[in-house]
Design an enzyme around this catalytic site. Structure first.
Site, mmCIF file in Angstrom:
data_model
loop_
_atom_site.group_PDB
_atom_site.id
_atom_site.type_symbol
_atom_site.label_atom_id
_atom_site.label_comp_id
_atom_site.label_asym_id
_atom_site.label_seq_id
_atom_site.Cartn_x
_atom_site.Cartn_y
_atom_site.Cartn_z
ATOM 1 N N GLY A 4 -11.511 5.141 3.382
ATOM 2 C CA GLY A 4 -12.412 5.917 4.235
ATOM 3 C C GLY A 4 -13.861 5.442 4.224
ATOM 4 O O GLY A 4 -14.474 5.283 5.291
ATOM 5 N N HIS A 38 0.853 -1.190 0.000
ATOM 6 C CA HIS A 38 0.000 0.000 0.000
ATOM 7 C C HIS A 38 0.895 1.248 0.000
ATOM 8 O O HIS A 38 1.960 1.252 0.615
ATOM 9 C CB HIS A 38 -0.920 -0.015 1.234
ATOM 10 C CG HIS A 38 -1.974 1.031 1.162
ATOM 11 N ND1 HIS A 38 -1.723 2.340 1.473
ATOM 12 C CD2 HIS A 38 -3.282 0.972 0.779
ATOM 13 C CE1 HIS A 38 -2.841 3.046 1.296
ATOM 14 N NE2 HIS A 38 -3.794 2.237 0.872
ATOM 15 N N GLU A 56 -3.972 2.308 -7.209
ATOM 16 C CA GLU A 56 -4.358 3.383 -6.295
ATOM 17 C C GLU A 56 -3.482 4.603 -6.535
ATOM 18 O O GLU A 56 -2.392 4.714 -5.944
ATOM 19 C CB GLU A 56 -4.180 2.914 -4.849
ATOM 20 C CG GLU A 56 -4.996 1.704 -4.492
ATOM 21 C CD GLU A 56 -5.333 1.686 -3.016
ATOM 22 O OE1 GLU A 56 -6.517 1.709 -2.693
ATOM 23 O OE2 GLU A 56 -4.399 1.689 -2.190
HETATM 24 C C1 PEP Z 1 -6.737 3.437 0.217
HETATM 25 O O1 PEP Z 1 -5.904 4.065 0.851
HETATM 26 O O2 PEP Z 1 -6.576 2.229 -0.017
HETATM 27 C C2 PEP Z 1 -7.934 4.129 -0.253
HETATM 28 C C3 PEP Z 1 -8.455 3.749 -1.371
HETATM 29 O O3 PEP Z 1 -8.404 5.131 0.542
HETATM 30 P P1 PEP Z 1 -9.700 6.037 0.278
HETATM 31 O O4 PEP Z 1 -10.812 5.141 -0.183
HETATM 32 O O5 PEP Z 1 -9.981 6.665 1.585
HETATM 33 O O6 PEP Z 1 -9.332 7.016 -0.793
#
Ligand code: PEP
Length: 253
Positions: free
Chosen positions: A238, A94, A166
């Site tokens: 979140g 991550h 991501e």
């Molecule tokens: C994450 O950090 O894996 C993520 C997708 O966070 P968020 O949904 O809060 O953007």
């Protein structure tokens, strides 16, 4: 391909809170079988949450792992230990671990190989920073993360691997001003990831590997994102903390 919606709870929830959220999810997500559902609580809550969701349609995952099986590695947890508390999955690489805990593509690779050796499903996270995107380097960055992260992984083991794209600039937990990637940007990168998987492995592997999108996925944008041909699910930060909002995402497409 069956979509996967995964909730990454990060550093949130006491054991009691985690159990409460899991128990609520068990009720409101009951009977959903056309999507895989995964929750990733902090290490401390894994065992208790496992007992809540055991035998349901909700899978359990951890947020990190170490590559050694046992020994003098204070603070670390091995793949076998995660399986022992009921984990089906583990998130590896991550961006927060890469940024705050010196995770490199090399350590990501060791963690992936060790987890696969123990038949633990892995979610390999890749994604570029805002600076890298502004410099037009997003594809080079993601290609390197895939190539190095998956080095030495056998084609046959790719069925245990999920990729999560991501983009760091889209991750909302930690920065509420962050906005999701446009569906076009996300789709374009997912298609590129599939292209790289084709080069690293083969066409069949590229086509059958799930590629999740992560970064501000919410109940109001899940449908549009999931309508993209190369988006096979979501990694949600979140919006996964609240059972109702996570369930809306799971049910929202
Ligand atoms: C994450 O950090 O894996 C993520 C997708 O966070 P968020 O949904 O809060 O953007």
């Amino acid at each position: 391909m069956k979509p996967l919606i995964a909730g990454n709870w990060k550093l949130n929830k006491t054991v009691e809170e985690a159990v409460e959220t899991a128990a609520r999810l068990k009720i409101i997500l009951q009977g959903i079988t056309d999507k895989d559902i995964l929750i990733c609580p902090p290490f401390t809550a894994l065992d208790k949450v496992h007992h809540v969701i055991k035998g349901t349609n909700i899978l359990l995952g951890a947020q990190d792992v170490f590559w050694e099986e046992k020994g003098a590695f204070t603070g670390e947890v091995a793949p076998e230990m995660l399986k022992d508390v009921g984990c089906d999955y583990v998130i590896i690489g991550h961006s927060e671990r890469r940024e705050y805990f010196n995770e490199s593509d090399e350590t990501v690779n060791k963690k992936i190989r060790s987890s696969l050796a123990d038949e633990l499903n892995v979610i390999l996270c890749v994604g570029e920073s805002l600076e890298q995107r502004k410099a037009g380097k997003q594809e080079t960055v993601v290609e390197q993360q895939l190539e190095k992260g998956l080095k030495g992984v056998k084609k046959a083991d790719m069925k245990f691997v999920t990729i999560a794209y991501e983009p760091i600039w889209a991750i909302s937990s930690g920065n509420p001003n962050h906005k999701p990637a446009t569906t076009n940007d996300a789709q374009e990168m997912h298609k590129f990831i599939r292209y790289i998987l084709n080069i690293l492995f083969d066409d069949k592997t590229a086509e059958s590997t799930r590629i999740l999108y992560g970064g501000s996925m919410k109940p109001d944008n899940v449908k549009e994102l999931m309508a993209q041909p190369d988006i096979n699910g979501g990694l949600v930060g979140g919006a996964s903390l609240d059972a109702e909002s996570f369930a809306k995402i799971v049910k929202g497409f």
